[in-house]
Design a protein around this motif. Structure first.
Motif: not given
Length: 294
Positions: A13-25, A32-40
């Motif tokens: 939500a801070e990065e609004l970009h999957f690659i940048k968010a994944a790099a931070r994590l 990352l995509s799978r975890q967000i989909q599971a949460l949704e």
């Protein structure tokens, strides 16, 4: 619903970009995509509108984001408080600060901190930057608030606030009637700077800005702090580039004007400086609130 999923959600939500968010994590994008989909799927609604790598929050996602932020803030407070109790601490933070800090954002930060941690005792000492560094090294203060970062080994700097640079002029100065003063027009003027016996300092930043304007400033006075510099301006001893918060210092014969360099507005930052190995359990909480309030 897992805490890990919520943390992933906050970062995306801070990065609004999957690659940048994944790099931070420290993840690759697919997990990352799978975890967000599971949460949704568990929530029953979409959190993001997806594009190519970039995303944006849905209306429901934005509401969820605010609530999750509040939840983690409460969790941080609970952990900080529990650690303090476990160590038998009543709670104490000692701030070293330059005089100009008290004119700006600090009262708001202190008010918010006291609201969240009323059991923590706050103490303040007025110290120039060099004195703050010495006090930090000796364990006499928890953190310092200054206009420039530190380079000393074992210490860290975090920018917590930004505000415009302005210029303090004597009311009879030739540029006092301008609504905005270009720094270029101050070439040849006597400058009052404030180094605070340390390097880097905000004075170095001002000298660099003058260089961008095409000249090296004529330094006639070297004061310890911003408010002292303005007092010298009132005495007709030069001009001073200061932070916008200094406007609240009303001195006779001094006027303040917005400042530009090559047509653009310029800003100064306020830094929190502290020892990297400081065990104070409330330091992290103070920094969080300071950055949010700045």
């Amino acid at each position: 619903m897992k805490i890990t999923q919520l943390r992933y959600f906050l970062v995306l939500a801070e990065e609004l970009h999957f690659i940048k968010a994944a790099a931070r994590l420290n993840l690759s994008q697919p997990p990352l995509s799978r975890q967000i989909q599971a949460l949704e799927q568990e929530l029953g609604f979409a959190l993001f509108v997806r594009g190519h790598q970039r995303v944006r929050l849905t209306e429901a996602g934005a509401a969820f984001h605010r609530d999750v932020q509040e939840m983690f803030a409460a969790l941080d407070r609970a952990v900080t408080h529990a650690k303090g109790v476990a160590r038998g601490e009543v709670g104490r933070i000692v701030l070293g600060m330059t005089g100009s800090v008290s004119f700006g954002v600090l009262p708001r930060i202190l008010e918010q901190f006291h609201r969240e941690f009323p059991q923590v005792r706050m103490e303040m000492q007025h110290l120039i930057k060099a004195e703050q560094i010495e006090a930090l090294a000796g364990g006499k203060i928890t953190l310092g608030l200054t206009r420039s970062p530190v380079r000393e080994r074992g210490m860290a700097s975090e920018a917590i606030h930004q505000e415009p640079f302005i210029v303090a002029l004597h009311e009879r100065h030739r540029l006092a009637k301008l609504k905005v003063v270009p720094l270029e027009k101050l070439e040849g003027d006597k400058f009052v700077l404030y180094r605070g016996n340390s390097s880097p300092s905000v004075a170095d930043e001002i000298i660099d800005l003058c260089g961008e304007a095409g000249y090296y400033p004529r330094i006639d006075q070297d004061a310890g702090e911003m408010q002292t510099a303005v007092s010298l301006v009132a005495a007709g001893l030069g001009v001073a580039v200061v932070a916008d918060c200094i406007r609240s210092l009303h001195l006779p014969r001094v006027v303040y004007r917005p400042l530009t360099v090559r047509g653009r507005k310029i800003a100064t930052r306020l830094y929190a400086i502290y020892r990297k190995d400081d065990p104070n359990t409330f330091l992290k909480a103070f920094l969080r609130l300071a950055k949010a309030g700045g």
